[in-house]
Write a protein that holds these residues in place. Structure first.
Motif, PDB file in Angstrom:
ATOM      1  N   PRO A 174       0.677  -1.242  -0.230  1.00 50.06           N
ATOM      2  CA  PRO A 174      -0.070   0.229  -0.207  1.00 50.06           C
ATOM      3  C   PRO A 174       0.830   1.554   0.102  1.00 50.06           C
ATOM      4  CG  PRO A 174      -0.156  -0.942   1.859  1.00 50.06           C
ATOM      5  CD  PRO A 174       0.991  -2.599   0.808  1.00 50.06           C
ATOM      6  N   ASP A 175       2.342   1.042   0.152  1.00 55.31           N
ATOM      7  CA  ASP A 175       2.776   2.497   0.376  1.00 55.31           C
ATOM      8  C   ASP A 175       2.704   3.517   1.463  1.00 55.31           C
ATOM      9  OD1 ASP A 175       5.642   2.304  -0.712  1.00 55.31           O
ATOM     10  OD2 ASP A 175       4.689   1.811  -2.511  1.00 55.31           O
ATOM     11  N   GLY A 176       1.414   3.546   2.768  1.00 59.58           N
ATOM     12  CA  GLY A 176       1.419   3.864   3.119  1.00 59.58           C
ATOM     13  C   GLY A 176      -0.484   3.246   4.056  1.00 59.58           C
ATOM     14  N   LYS A 193       7.973   4.202  -0.881  1.00 57.24           N
ATOM     15  CA  LYS A 193       8.424   4.943  -0.798  1.00 57.24           C
ATOM     16  C   LYS A 193       9.203   4.536   0.947  1.00 57.24           C
ATOM     17  CE  LYS A 193       4.545   7.843  -0.698  1.00 57.24           C
ATOM     18  NZ  LYS A 193       2.988   8.470  -0.596  1.00 57.24           N
ATOM     19  N   ARG A 194       9.991   3.194   0.583  1.00 57.92           N
ATOM     20  CA  ARG A 194      10.401   2.101   2.023  1.00 57.92           C
ATOM     21  C   ARG A 194      11.737   3.028   3.203  1.00 57.92           C
ATOM     22  NH1 ARG A 194      13.157  -2.591  -0.847  1.00 57.92           N
ATOM     23  NH2 ARG A 194      14.366  -1.425  -0.882  1.00 57.92           N
ATOM     24  N   PRO A 195      11.962   3.533   1.722  1.00 60.91           N
ATOM     25  CA  PRO A 195      13.388   4.306   2.182  1.00 60.91           C
ATOM     26  C   PRO A 195      13.307   5.521   3.268  1.00 60.91           C
ATOM     27  CG  PRO A 195      14.064   3.693  -0.118  1.00 60.91           C
ATOM     28  CD  PRO A 195      12.596   3.385  -0.116  1.00 60.91           C
ATOM     29  N   LEU A 196      12.425   5.916   2.951  1.00 59.36           N
ATOM     30  CA  LEU A 196      11.557   6.954   4.040  1.00 59.36           C
ATOM     31  C   LEU A 196      10.797   6.366   5.263  1.00 59.36           C
ATOM     32  CD1 LEU A 196      10.989   9.764   4.484  1.00 59.36           C
ATOM     33  CD2 LEU A 196       8.881   9.842   3.617  1.00 59.36           C
ATOM     34  N   ALA A 197      10.313   5.044   5.028  1.00 57.78           N
ATOM     35  CA  ALA A 197       9.362   4.813   6.099  1.00 57.78           C
ATOM     36  C   ALA A 197      10.963   3.980   7.322  1.00 57.78           C
ATOM     37  CB  ALA A 197       8.480   3.521   5.145  1.00 57.78           C
ATOM     38  N   ASN A 198      11.750   3.718   6.800  1.00 63.98           N
ATOM     39  CA  ASN A 198      12.888   2.888   7.214  1.00 63.98           C
ATOM     40  C   ASN A 198      13.240   4.366   8.134  1.00 63.98           C
ATOM     41  OD1 ASN A 198      13.510   0.322   6.664  1.00 63.98           O
ATOM     42  ND2 ASN A 198      13.826   0.038   4.910  1.00 63.98           N
TER      43      ASN A 198
END
Length: 495
Positions: free
Chosen positions: A14-16, A142-147
């Motif tokens: 979902p990326d969100g 958006k995985r780098p931002l979430a991490n």
């Protein structure tokens, strides 16, 4: 520059949405996992005097806790793959709480090793691994931002716990403080409750392929996506390889030890972790050794944590940009090297002002490495293999994590000065940083060559398939003309 490792999750992340609530839960869980062993250094000087032990002996408390956290990685990964992240984090929070309560009744330093170090460390492992893994199931683009946001939990919790621990010690002593910390760490159970499993029933995007037909315009109508076919070819090979693995593969993906990028990451990290945590563990004792009062020494950790807190999400944002993400391994290499330079220059910092400057620059470097530490691993092996990969990494890294701070403490005991410890840690960070630069350049080059070879093979296979279909069409037309007793038409002859 080759893309990141192909990840075939079977659904579209979902990326969100609820994923941001999961990030908040991971923020709390990761925060306690990394900040808790560091924050306990506030009590080291007093516990050292209480039990009459050396610097290296007291340093074993944090190192055993960190080593147990890393050693519990494979067990945590197996439990996450079997039961999901939520129940594992809940159990981990209860274990750390029980460990601190039991440690408050300790009568020997060995008691603290067992309770805080072993039991508490395994509890932190059950908090760390699920939090890292579940982010990869909710985020892809958006995985780098979430991490980066999730890893910010460590400095935020440390920034809060550093002065709080000093206040608790002044008010209740180290035993009463451990009891209170046992209740505070139960917030990890709340974090685990937020880690709802991702909805994997979302259908993946359909793949449109032009059919192979026997006709005059077939060759011009066929659209061959070589990159996609190459990715599918690699995925099929991985699936076949997984089926051929023994029962051990169900728990540990031993094929990762043949993965070039994973071996580069593992080799550099083993050396790096000998000097990664020791400068943080000894920052407050180093300040006290120079005659700085206890609250000012504790405030250095708060400054370090504040800078660390700000740089981690910034690093995640920068790492998510189109310029950095394809080269994120180089970004990580720079961060590791930068840490080594900071430690080498630390002994040159004069007085308390110099230590404040060092804490600021060290916080920048430490935050960059921490924000990228697991993102670069996921970039190398893919999200579908990340859970097993991080378990293997942590079990191997538990050795340097365990031995790093005690060895550093032994250097302080031998020379009676902290500067040799910081010089050693600087070298142990700078050397793997340079190693990462060189080896990732080699890895990117090899990946590019392998990708071009795979695309060439796929194109050749596609051309042979089209030619075969055209030949079949010619044969069909010839048989048809013979059976009907007529010559084939001009268009059929051209075909």
């Amino acid at each position: 520059m080759p893309p990141a490792a192909t990840t075939n999750l079977g659904y579209t992340p979902p990326d969100g949405g609820w994923g941001w609530a999961v990030v908040f839960g991971a923020f709390i869980s990761i925060g306690f996992s990394y900040a808790f062993p560091k924050s306990l250094t506030i009590y080291f000087k007093e516990i050292q005097e209480y039990f009459s032990v050396s610097y290296s002996a007291i340093a074993w408390v944090s190192s055993v806790m960190l080593a147990s956290m890393y050693a519990g990685g494979p067990v945590s990964s197996i439990l996450v793959n079997r039961y999901g992240s939520r129940p594992v984090v809940l159990v981990g929070g209860i274990m750390v709480s029980a460990a601190m309560v039991l440690a408050s009744f300790g009568t020997t330093i060995m008691h603290l090793y067992l309770c805080v170090g072993v039991v508490g460390g395994f509890g932190l492992a059950f908090n760390l691994q699920p939090a890292l893994t579940i982010i990869g199931t909710y985020f892809q683009v958006k995985r780098p931002l979430a991490n980066g946001l999730a890893m910010t939990g460590s400095p935020v919790v440390l920034f809060t716990l550093a002065p709080l621990n000093q206040f608790l010690f002044d008010s209740f002593g180290w035993r009463g403080s451990f009891l209170i910390l046992g209740s505070i760490v139960l917030n990890c159970c709340i974090a685990g409750a937020l880690m709802r499993p991702v909805n994997k029933h979302v259908q993946p995007k359909p793949k449109t392929e032009a059919p192979l037909c026997n006709g005059a315009d077939t060759e011009g109508d066929v659209v061959v996506d070589s990159s996609a076919q190459a990715a599918n070819l690699l995925t099929e090979e991985n699936q076949i390889e997984e089926k051929n693995q023994g029962p051990v593969h169900k728990f540990i993906d031993v094929s990762l030890f043949k993965h070039r990028g994973f071996l580069i990451y593992l080799t550099g990290n083993v050396v790096m972790f000998f000097g990664f945590f020791a400068p943080v563990v000894f920052l407050a004792p180093y300040a006290k050794h120079q005659g700085i009062d206890e609250y000012s020494a504790a405030f250095l950790l708060s400054i370090f944590a504040l800078v660390d807190m700000l740089i981690r999400p910034a690093t995640g944002f920068i790492g998510n940009t189109k310029w950095i993400r394809p080269r994120i391994q180089y970004f990580f290499s720079f961060a590791v090297s930068y840490n080594g330079i900071c430690h080498l220059l630390c002994p040159l910092a004069p007085g308390y002002v110099g230590l404040v400057v060092y804490a600021i620059f060290f916080g920048l470097g430490f935050g960059m490495v921490s924000a990228l530490l697991f993102e670069v691993l996921m970039d190398l092996v893919g999200a579908h293999r990340f859970s097993t990969a991080v378990g293997l990494v942590t079990i191997i890294e538990c050795g340097p994590v365990l031995l790093g701070p005690p060895i550093s403490g032994a250097l302080v005991d031998i020379f009676g000065d902290y500067k040799y410890m910081y010089y050693t840690c600087g070298v142990l960070m700078l050397v793997p940083g340079i190693f990462f630069f060189v080896m990732h350049y080699y890895n990117y080059k090899k990946l590019g060559e392998e990708q071009r070879q795979t695309v060439t093979v796929v194109k050749r296979t596609s051309e042979e398939t089209v030619e075969l279909n055209m030949n079949q069409g010619d044969t069909t037309a010839h048989h048809f003309s013979q059976s009907s007793g007529h010559e084939p038409s001009m268009s059929r002859q051209k075909l």
